[in-house]
Motif scaffolding. Structure first.
Motif, PDB file in Angstrom:
ATOM      1  N   SER A  72       0.850  -1.191   0.000  1.00 59.96           N
ATOM      2  CA  SER A  72       0.000   0.000   0.000  1.00 59.96           C
ATOM      3  C   SER A  72       0.890   1.247   0.000  1.00 59.96           C
ATOM      4  O   SER A  72       2.099   1.170   0.210  1.00 59.96           O
ATOM      5  CB  SER A  72      -0.889   0.010   1.241  1.00 59.96           C
ATOM      6  N   LYS A  89       0.821   3.419   2.247  1.00 53.64           N
ATOM      7  CA  LYS A  89       1.310   3.531   3.626  1.00 53.64           C
ATOM      8  C   LYS A  89       2.569   2.679   3.821  1.00 53.64           C
ATOM      9  O   LYS A  89       3.519   3.112   4.474  1.00 53.64           O
ATOM     10  CB  LYS A  89       0.225   3.106   4.606  1.00 53.64           C
ATOM     11  N   ASP A  90       2.574   1.481   3.232  1.00 52.98           N
ATOM     12  CA  ASP A  90       3.768   0.632   3.317  1.00 52.98           C
ATOM     13  C   ASP A  90       4.975   1.340   2.714  1.00 52.98           C
ATOM     14  O   ASP A  90       6.060   1.346   3.287  1.00 52.98           O
ATOM     15  CB  ASP A  90       3.561  -0.693   2.574  1.00 52.98           C
ATOM     16  N   HIS A 150       6.365   4.161   4.924  1.00 52.53           N
ATOM     17  CA  HIS A 150       6.937   3.840   6.231  1.00 52.53           C
ATOM     18  C   HIS A 150       7.912   2.674   6.223  1.00 52.53           C
ATOM     19  O   HIS A 150       8.407   2.287   7.277  1.00 52.53           O
ATOM     20  CB  HIS A 150       5.813   3.559   7.236  1.00 52.53           C
ATOM     21  N   ALA A 158       2.848  11.973   4.140  1.00 56.72           N
ATOM     22  CA  ALA A 158       2.774  10.974   5.205  1.00 56.72           C
ATOM     23  C   ALA A 158       3.050  11.663   6.524  1.00 56.72           C
ATOM     24  O   ALA A 158       3.623  12.754   6.568  1.00 56.72           O
ATOM     25  CB  ALA A 158       3.792   9.869   4.966  1.00 56.72           C
TER      26      ALA A 158
END
Length: 133
Positions: A2, A4-5, A8, A120
């Motif tokens: 994703s 988000k992956d 981060h 982010a």
């Protein structure tokens, strides 16, 4: 995987080429997709920094991040964060192009048609120490 992956995973930072040269970060030598980030605001209530992705790239991750640190003219005052994921070259090419079509990355010159901002929120711990320790 994703967004988000990607934002981060394997977080590290440099102020210039010397930070990377001393081996401070265990950067992958595999193919992958990586992002360069600038941290631009802090929210004490949530203990998080706002960061904007300023570049997306693909290829041999370690070599590409070293090249950027060495040649993009970042200064000691300009801390640049990076994140990356290992992914096969064909898939990395697809992911990079998709991100370029969706988001505006200020340091990407070619094929950067996107208009959105890829942002982010990173924790103080991530900002201080990077990679999960």
């Amino acid at each position: 995987m994703s967004a988000k992956d990607l934002a981060h995973s394997n977080l590290g930072w440099f102020c210039g080429f010397h930070d990377l040269k001393n081996g401070a970060w265990p950067i992958s030598e595999n193919d992958g997709v990586y992002l360069l980030w600038e941290k631009n605001d802090y929210c004490p209530k949530h203990d998080r920094f706002h960061a904007r992705a300023i570049y997306v790239g693909k290829g041999f991750v370690k070599k590409r991040i070293f090249d950027h640190a060495n040649s993009k003219g970042f200064t000691e005052e300009n801390i640049v964060y990076f994140t990356f994921i290992d992914i096969a070259n064909r898939k990395a090419k697809y992911v990079e192009q998709l991100l370029l079509d969706l988001y505006d990355f200020p340091l990407n010159k070619a094929e950067n048609r996107g208009t959105g901002r890829f942002c982010a929120y990173i924790t103080q711990s991530e900002a201080d120490f990077g990679f999960s320790k």
